[in-house]
Scaffold this active site. Structure first.
Site, PDB file in Angstrom:
ATOM      1  N   ARG A 172       0.864  -1.171   0.000  1.00  0.00           N
ATOM      2  CA  ARG A 172       0.000   0.000   0.000  1.00  0.00           C
ATOM      3  C   ARG A 172       0.907   1.230   0.000  1.00  0.00           C
ATOM      4  O   ARG A 172       2.048   1.165   0.461  1.00  0.00           O
ATOM      5  CB  ARG A 172      -0.901   0.027   1.229  1.00  0.00           C
TER       6      ARG A 172
ATOM      7  N   LYS B 222      -1.961  -2.766   7.966  1.00  0.00           N
ATOM      8  CA  LYS B 222      -3.115  -2.345   8.744  1.00  0.00           C
ATOM      9  C   LYS B 222      -3.123  -3.046  10.097  1.00  0.00           C
ATOM     10  O   LYS B 222      -2.761  -4.214  10.205  1.00  0.00           O
ATOM     11  CB  LYS B 222      -4.409  -2.657   7.981  1.00  0.00           C
TER      12      LYS B 222
ATOM     13  N   HIS C 299      -2.901   2.871  -5.880  1.00  0.00           N
ATOM     14  CA  HIS C 299      -3.438   1.634  -5.308  1.00  0.00           C
ATOM     15  C   HIS C 299      -3.732   0.604  -6.398  1.00  0.00           C
ATOM     16  O   HIS C 299      -3.705  -0.609  -6.135  1.00  0.00           O
ATOM     17  CB  HIS C 299      -4.698   1.923  -4.505  1.00  0.00           C
TER      18      HIS C 299
ATOM     19  N   ARG D 184      -1.105  -1.976  -6.749  1.00  0.00           N
ATOM     20  CA  ARG D 184      -1.214  -3.102  -5.806  1.00  0.00           C
ATOM     21  C   ARG D 184      -2.204  -4.135  -6.352  1.00  0.00           C
ATOM     22  O   ARG D 184      -1.968  -5.339  -6.255  1.00  0.00           O
ATOM     23  CB  ARG D 184      -1.650  -2.574  -4.445  1.00  0.00           C
TER      24      ARG D 184
ATOM     25  N   HIS E  18      -3.849  -9.442   3.692  1.00  0.00           N
ATOM     26  CA  HIS E  18      -5.291  -9.489   3.918  1.00  0.00           C
ATOM     27  C   HIS E  18      -5.605 -10.391   5.108  1.00  0.00           C
ATOM     28  O   HIS E  18      -5.075 -11.501   5.213  1.00  0.00           O
ATOM     29  CB  HIS E  18      -6.023 -10.031   2.687  1.00  0.00           C
TER      30      HIS E  18
ATOM     31  N   TYR F 248      -9.865 -11.061  -6.575  1.00  0.00           N
ATOM     32  CA  TYR F 248      -8.963 -11.054  -7.730  1.00  0.00           C
ATOM     33  C   TYR F 248      -9.222 -12.229  -8.660  1.00  0.00           C
ATOM     34  O   TYR F 248      -8.856 -12.174  -9.834  1.00  0.00           O
ATOM     35  CB  TYR F 248      -7.515 -11.029  -7.263  1.00  0.00           C
TER      36      TYR F 248
END
Length: 326
Positions: free
Chosen positions: A178, A203, A271, A274, A297, A306
């Site tokens: 990110r 995150k 983004h 990514r 994730h 995806y």
């Protein structure tokens, strides 16, 4: 009519919104808990605080006075629907509105945990349905060009600035970072020399290891060699022209210029690189679980989007190439 744009965040001990002292104090405590116990990023905490300020600003106008904890507990579904309708009228889409309500529910749960009352209204009103958008990756040749400083050689910018921007974009496309993760790297963490892996803080301050391929390592090393500012080990790896930490907005502007030069659509954002990393890995036979780990994730369902992107790409190629598809 009134403006729902909340005031800018102030010092952590002050909650700048029209609210009773008891409610404002709990707002400060809630934001502190999000930072500390839940370890959310500062950007996420600021977004939650902004959502609550917007709601309290609406309530002050809607009810004629600032809300306190008692007023919060007494809210009805019609009050919350009036807020949602106002936000809709301001052009807020379902995705942003759902996030607004998620923040408000989080604050309501905090108040309940503190034994200060229960605002059941936030559980009584459903969030708007949000259509799941498929990521729009950048085609591989364009993604490679975006991370090449030679693509912007005609711009009147210092070579080290072009190398810096290219290194950031190389990390987004070549390692799936990110933009905040890339700009959060320190000089000591820079993938240089024989280093073939990078520890990334994502995150929730969770760390993960990602491999660093040779083109990415060369891009970072080129930037470091050209950078005119000191790069102490504990300091940020990527710097602005005056020597301070690099702003994400600078990279966004660089990508806007690249879009024009490469003829890319508005969906080609930092983004999106990514997204390209994940989609191109999957298309080349990458394992979905591995891609999940590389992206950081928490849930496999987030990564599975995806597969839909790759399937859509295959169908598009089939329709374009197969003689019976026309």
């Amino acid at each position: 009519m009134f403006d729902l744009v909340a005031p800018a965040p102030e010092a952590p001990a002050v909650f700048a919104a029209p609210a009773g002292a008891d409610l404002a104090a709990q707002a400060v405590a809630w934001l502190g808990r999000l930072r500390g116990e839940r370890r959310l990023s500062e950007e996420t905490v600021e977004a939650y605080g902004r959502d609550l300020r917007q709601f309290l600003l609406f309530l002050a106008h809607h009810q004629g006075e600032p809300a306190d904890l008692a007023a919060l507990a007494a809210l009805t579904p019609s009050d919350l629907r009036a807020f949602m309708a106002r936000r809709r009228a301001d052009g807020v889409e379902s995705r942003s509105l759902a996030r607004n309500l998620a923040g408000l529910r989080s604050f309501a749960r905090h108040v309940e945990r503190e034994g200060l009352g229960r605002a059941a209204v936030f559980d009584a009103v459903r969030s708007p349905k949000v259509a799941r958008r498929l990521p729009k990756p950048v085609p591989a040749p364009a993604a490679i060009d975006m991370a090449d400083p030679a693509t912007r050689a005609d711009e009147e910018r210092a070579p080290w600035v072009l190398a810096r921007d290219a290194a950031v974009l190389a990390l987004l496309y070549g390692a799936g970072l990110r933009i905040g993760e890339a700009l959060g790297l320190t000089r000591a963490e820079a993938p240089t020399g024989g280093q073939d892996a990078l520890t990334v803080t994502g995150k929730g301050r969770k760390t993960r290891m990602v491999p660093v391929i040779e083109p990415v390592r060369r891009a970072v090393e080129r930037y470091i060699a050209l950078c005119p500012h000191p790069l102490p080990g504990a300091g940020p790896l990527f710097l602005g022209v005056r020597g301070g930490p690099l702003s994400p907005r600078i990279i966004q502007l660089a990508v806007e210029r690249l879009r024009g030069g490469l003829g890319l659509p508005a969906s080609a954002t930092p983004h999106a690189l990514r997204h390209s990393f994940a989609t191109h890995l999957l298309g080349a036979g990458g394992d979905l679980r591995t891609i999940q780990e590389l992206l950081g994730h928490a849930s496999l369902s987030t990564t599975q989007v995806y597969t839909a992107v790759d399937s859509a790409r295959l169908v598009e190629a089939y329709r374009a190439a197969h003689p019976r598809a026309r």
